[in-house]
Design a protein around this motif. Sequence first.
Motif, PDB file in Angstrom:
ATOM      1  N   CYS A  31      45.898  66.657  69.049  1.00 28.50           N
ATOM      2  CA  CYS A  31      44.839  67.038  68.114  1.00 28.50           C
ATOM      3  C   CYS A  31      45.256  66.738  66.670  1.00 28.50           C
ATOM      4  O   CYS A  31      44.440  66.312  65.865  1.00 28.50           O
ATOM      5  CB  CYS A  31      44.520  68.528  68.264  1.00 28.50           C
ATOM      6  SG  CYS A  31      43.872  68.967  69.889  1.00 28.50           S
ATOM      7  N   ASN A  58      42.520  63.372  69.380  1.00 31.57           N
ATOM      8  CA  ASN A  58      41.338  64.007  69.958  1.00 31.57           C
ATOM      9  C   ASN A  58      40.201  64.070  68.939  1.00 31.57           C
ATOM     10  O   ASN A  58      40.428  64.433  67.776  1.00 31.57           O
ATOM     11  CB  ASN A  58      41.647  65.446  70.386  1.00 31.57           C
ATOM     12  CG  ASN A  58      42.460  65.517  71.644  1.00 31.57           C
ATOM     13  OD1 ASN A  58      43.661  65.285  71.615  1.00 31.57           O
ATOM     14  ND2 ASN A  58      41.816  65.851  72.747  1.00 31.57           N
ATOM     15  N   ALA A  61      34.889  67.362  68.836  1.00 31.80           N
ATOM     16  CA  ALA A  61      34.339  68.209  69.903  1.00 31.80           C
ATOM     17  C   ALA A  61      35.428  68.608  70.898  1.00 31.80           C
ATOM     18  O   ALA A  61      35.473  69.767  71.345  1.00 31.80           O
ATOM     19  CB  ALA A  61      33.193  67.499  70.617  1.00 31.80           C
ATOM     20  N   SER A  62      36.316  67.689  71.220  1.00 28.58           N
ATOM     21  CA  SER A  62      37.375  68.037  72.183  1.00 28.58           C
ATOM     22  C   SER A  62      38.390  69.001  71.571  1.00 28.58           C
ATOM     23  O   SER A  62      38.920  69.862  72.263  1.00 28.58           O
ATOM     24  CB  SER A  62      38.047  66.794  72.757  1.00 28.58           C
ATOM     25  OG  SER A  62      38.782  66.102  71.786  1.00 28.58           O
ATOM     26  N   ARG A  64      37.630  71.321  69.368  1.00 28.21           N
ATOM     27  CA  ARG A  64      36.937  72.607  69.411  1.00 28.21           C
ATOM     28  C   ARG A  64      37.003  73.206  70.819  1.00 28.21           C
ATOM     29  O   ARG A  64      37.250  74.390  71.003  1.00 28.21           O
ATOM     30  CB  ARG A  64      35.483  72.415  68.969  1.00 28.21           C
ATOM     31  CG  ARG A  64      34.843  73.619  68.375  1.00 28.21           C
ATOM     32  CD  ARG A  64      33.533  73.365  67.626  1.00 28.21           C
ATOM     33  NE  ARG A  64      32.941  72.048  67.668  1.00 28.21           N
ATOM     34  CZ  ARG A  64      33.164  71.062  66.786  1.00 28.21           C
ATOM     35  NH1 ARG A  64      33.994  71.234  65.787  1.00 28.21           N
ATOM     36  NH2 ARG A  64      32.566  69.898  66.919  1.00 28.21           N
ATOM     37  N   GLU A  65      36.814  72.338  71.821  1.00 26.22           N
ATOM     38  CA  GLU A  65      36.870  72.783  73.210  1.00 26.22           C
ATOM     39  C   GLU A  65      38.280  73.274  73.581  1.00 26.22           C
ATOM     40  O   GLU A  65      38.432  74.284  74.259  1.00 26.22           O
ATOM     41  CB  GLU A  65      36.464  71.615  74.114  1.00 26.22           C
ATOM     42  CG  GLU A  65      36.225  71.980  75.548  1.00 26.22           C
ATOM     43  CD  GLU A  65      35.764  70.774  76.361  1.00 26.22           C
ATOM     44  OE1 GLU A  65      36.142  70.711  77.536  1.00 26.22           O
ATOM     45  OE2 GLU A  65      35.048  69.915  75.814  1.00 26.22           O
ATOM     46  N   LEU A  66      39.300  72.571  73.120  1.00 21.88           N
ATOM     47  CA  LEU A  66      40.676  72.919  73.457  1.00 21.88           C
ATOM     48  C   LEU A  66      41.218  74.092  72.642  1.00 21.88           C
ATOM     49  O   LEU A  66      41.974  74.911  73.160  1.00 21.88           O
ATOM     50  CB  LEU A  66      41.595  71.708  73.241  1.00 21.88           C
ATOM     51  CG  LEU A  66      41.411  70.537  74.203  1.00 21.88           C
ATOM     52  CD1 LEU A  66      42.074  69.285  73.640  1.00 21.88           C
ATOM     53  CD2 LEU A  66      41.976  70.882  75.566  1.00 21.88           C
ATOM     54  N   GLU A  69      36.692  77.951  68.330  1.00 20.51           N
ATOM     55  CA  GLU A  69      35.855  77.895  67.119  1.00 20.51           C
ATOM     56  C   GLU A  69      36.719  77.864  65.859  1.00 20.51           C
ATOM     57  O   GLU A  69      37.795  78.448  65.830  1.00 20.51           O
ATOM     58  CB  GLU A  69      34.909  79.092  67.070  1.00 20.51           C
ATOM     59  CG  GLU A  69      33.620  78.896  67.840  1.00 20.51           C
ATOM     60  CD  GLU A  69      32.885  77.609  67.516  1.00 20.51           C
ATOM     61  OE1 GLU A  69      32.591  77.341  66.322  1.00 20.51           O
ATOM     62  OE2 GLU A  69      32.611  76.851  68.458  1.00 20.51           O
ATOM     63  N   ASN A  96      37.161  60.923  72.549  1.00 21.13           N
ATOM     64  CA  ASN A  96      36.310  62.111  72.530  1.00 21.13           C
ATOM     65  C   ASN A  96      36.383  62.969  73.776  1.00 21.13           C
ATOM     66  O   ASN A  96      35.793  64.038  73.818  1.00 21.13           O
ATOM     67  CB  ASN A  96      34.864  61.697  72.236  1.00 21.13           C
ATOM     68  CG  ASN A  96      34.745  61.167  70.816  1.00 21.13           C
ATOM     69  OD1 ASN A  96      35.159  61.824  69.867  1.00 21.13           O
ATOM     70  ND2 ASN A  96      34.232  59.966  70.666  1.00 21.13           N
ATOM     71  N   GLU A  97      37.112  62.520  74.785  1.00 20.80           N
ATOM     72  CA  GLU A  97      37.272  63.331  75.982  1.00 20.80           C
ATOM     73  C   GLU A  97      38.320  64.408  75.732  1.00 20.80           C
ATOM     74  O   GLU A  97      39.152  64.288  74.847  1.00 20.80           O
ATOM     75  CB  GLU A  97      37.712  62.461  77.170  1.00 20.80           C
ATOM     76  CG  GLU A  97      36.745  61.367  77.546  1.00 20.80           C
ATOM     77  CD  GLU A  97      37.024  60.037  76.867  1.00 20.80           C
ATOM     78  OE1 GLU A  97      36.368  59.050  77.226  1.00 20.80           O
ATOM     79  OE2 GLU A  97      37.886  59.965  75.966  1.00 20.80           O
ATOM     80  N   ARG A  98      38.285  65.440  76.553  1.00 24.25           N
ATOM     81  CA  ARG A  98      39.267  66.528  76.452  1.00 24.25           C
ATOM     82  C   ARG A  98      40.675  66.014  76.773  1.00 24.25           C
ATOM     83  O   ARG A  98      41.658  66.453  76.194  1.00 24.25           O
ATOM     84  CB  ARG A  98      38.849  67.628  77.430  1.00 24.25           C
ATOM     85  CG  ARG A  98      39.725  68.834  77.412  1.00 24.25           C
ATOM     86  CD  ARG A  98      39.247  69.854  78.442  1.00 24.25           C
ATOM     87  NE  ARG A  98      40.153  70.968  78.461  1.00 24.25           N
ATOM     88  CZ  ARG A  98      39.822  72.206  78.166  1.00 24.25           C
ATOM     89  NH1 ARG A  98      38.589  72.487  77.841  1.00 24.25           N
ATOM     90  NH2 ARG A  98      40.719  73.162  78.202  1.00 24.25           N
TER      91      ARG A  98
END
Length: 158
Positions: A31, A58, A61-62, A64-66, A69, A96-98
């Motif tokens: 990240c 990363n 969006a990924s 944020r997912e990992l 917020e 953009n993938e996790r």
Amino acid sequence: MNARILTEPQLSAALDDERKAGRRIVFANGCFDVLHVGHVRYLQGAKDAGDVLVVGVNGDASVRELKGEGRPVMPAGERAELIAAIRAVDYVIIFNERSPARLLGVLKPDFQAKGTDYTSDSVPEAEIVKSYGGRVIIVGDPKDHSTTEMLKRMKDEG
């Protein structure tokens, strides 16, 4: 944009040229939300394992997912620019993938470098890397640095 930050087709073509020249490709990813010395040591260790270092960053969006917020602190383009400025880094790609699994299957680096918070048995993408003949390597210093911890300390002390 920085000339070392490439799209997937640009990077694939560049790596084809690197391979034709006999160079070994190392792939590292993360990240890199708030750059710290642990990141630099990880990337230097990755570069030491081969000739060409590709770093996957990363996408927002990924992250944020990992990470949750409020993250990332910096947008992907700026994080990629900082990574591209590190001497050890040859190419940067934002994905953009996790997970970098799909990208590893496309780029097929000789080595996938992961930090010391992993073991060669715990790397999630290890089977993909092994499937095309690549190797997973563990590099960098002990995981004594953490962006999450740094942000927490800054919030607590701020």
